[in-house]
Write a protein that holds these residues in place. Sequence first.
Motif, PDB file in Angstrom:
ATOM      1  N   LYS A  24       0.831  -1.208   0.000  1.00  0.00           N
ATOM      2  CA  LYS A  24       0.000   0.000   0.000  1.00  0.00           C
ATOM      3  C   LYS A  24       0.864   1.256   0.000  1.00  0.00           C
ATOM      4  O   LYS A  24       0.582   2.221  -0.705  1.00  0.00           O
ATOM      5  N   VAL A  28       0.827   4.221  -2.981  1.00  0.00           N
ATOM      6  CA  VAL A  28       0.694   5.661  -2.721  1.00  0.00           C
ATOM      7  C   VAL A  28       1.985   6.371  -3.124  1.00  0.00           C
ATOM      8  O   VAL A  28       1.950   7.439  -3.745  1.00  0.00           O
ATOM      9  N   ILE A  31       2.222   6.788  -6.917  1.00  0.00           N
ATOM     10  CA  ILE A  31       1.385   7.907  -7.352  1.00  0.00           C
ATOM     11  C   ILE A  31       2.085   9.223  -7.022  1.00  0.00           C
ATOM     12  O   ILE A  31       2.112  10.152  -7.840  1.00  0.00           O
ATOM     13  N   ALA A  65      -0.271  15.224  -1.738  1.00  0.00           N
ATOM     14  CA  ALA A  65      -1.040  14.098  -2.293  1.00  0.00           C
ATOM     15  C   ALA A  65      -0.788  12.825  -1.485  1.00  0.00           C
ATOM     16  O   ALA A  65      -1.719  12.058  -1.197  1.00  0.00           O
ATOM     17  N   ASN A  66       0.457  12.603  -1.102  1.00  0.00           N
ATOM     18  CA  ASN A  66       0.799  11.405  -0.338  1.00  0.00           C
ATOM     19  C   ASN A  66       0.152  11.400   1.039  1.00  0.00           C
ATOM     20  O   ASN A  66      -0.270  10.350   1.525  1.00  0.00           O
ATOM     21  N   GLY A  69      -3.223   9.959   0.801  1.00  0.00           N
ATOM     22  CA  GLY A  69      -3.181   8.512   0.594  1.00  0.00           C
ATOM     23  C   GLY A  69      -2.788   7.745   1.839  1.00  0.00           C
ATOM     24  O   GLY A  69      -3.369   6.704   2.158  1.00  0.00           O
ATOM     25  N   TYR A  70      -1.788   8.247   2.544  1.00  0.00           N
ATOM     26  CA  TYR A  70      -1.331   7.555   3.755  1.00  0.00           C
ATOM     27  C   TYR A  70      -2.386   7.624   4.860  1.00  0.00           C
ATOM     28  O   TYR A  70      -2.696   6.638   5.503  1.00  0.00           O
ATOM     29  N   TYR A  72      -5.689   8.260   4.706  1.00  0.00           N
ATOM     30  CA  TYR A  72      -7.015   7.714   4.463  1.00  0.00           C
ATOM     31  C   TYR A  72      -7.019   6.335   3.813  1.00  0.00           C
ATOM     32  O   TYR A  72      -8.081   5.773   3.600  1.00  0.00           O
ATOM     33  N   TRP A  73      -5.844   5.787   3.526  1.00  0.00           N
ATOM     34  CA  TRP A  73      -5.829   4.436   2.971  1.00  0.00           C
ATOM     35  C   TRP A  73      -4.812   3.554   3.689  1.00  0.00           C
ATOM     36  O   TRP A  73      -5.178   2.569   4.326  1.00  0.00           O
ATOM     37  N   VAL A  74      -3.532   3.868   3.620  1.00  0.00           N
ATOM     38  CA  VAL A  74      -2.494   2.990   4.174  1.00  0.00           C
ATOM     39  C   VAL A  74      -2.606   2.891   5.691  1.00  0.00           C
ATOM     40  O   VAL A  74      -2.617   1.803   6.250  1.00  0.00           O
ATOM     41  N   ARG A  76      -5.135   4.155   7.701  1.00  0.00           N
ATOM     42  CA  ARG A  76      -6.460   4.618   8.127  1.00  0.00           C
ATOM     43  C   ARG A  76      -6.849   4.069   9.497  1.00  0.00           C
ATOM     44  O   ARG A  76      -7.659   4.659  10.190  1.00  0.00           O
TER      45      ARG A  76
END
Length: 189
Positions: A24, A28, A31, A65-66, A69-70, A72-74, A76
Amino acid sequence: MTTTAPSRPSLTQRLRGLSGEVVKFGIVGLIGVVVNFGVSNAVLHLTGWAPVRCSVIGTAVAIAANYLGYRYWVYRDSDAASRRREITLFLIFSGIGMLIENGTVWFTTYTLGLHGPLAYNVSKAIGTGIGTLFRFFSYRTWVFKAIPELAEPEDVQLPRPQDGAGQASRTGSVPAERMPAREKVEYAK
């Protein structure tokens, strides 16, 4: 009430969880690299500004941007009790990563005297790789701390109910009205 300490996950379970986290983080990060290189090269070629300035701009946009991602995804499921602390540490470690990354661009441009798109992008790629390793370990260690695991319900032993005379009942069962409400908590591994 007697509780037993939660057992630590086995090495295999920890490595499996870490490998998922690395994948994950890598997605991120990939991207972020595309954003970083895209923005910095666009600014470099459209404005003609100094390479390090363009690289810093690209890195700053990628950091923003990262973070999304970190957070809210990686990571969370990490403890978000102190968002201000998290953002402060994220920016500090991202800033150090930015210095690492753009230090290689500076070194290539001003110390080695290499100019041109190839030298710029190779030095940026090397700096990004080193900065990414630094960021991964600092983010997971200090920024996005995991929520401490609670004892699983089956690890908790309820006291045996007492009858009217203070004696434990023969059945050892707990009447339904005295049972504590339990909520199953799931953690992402």
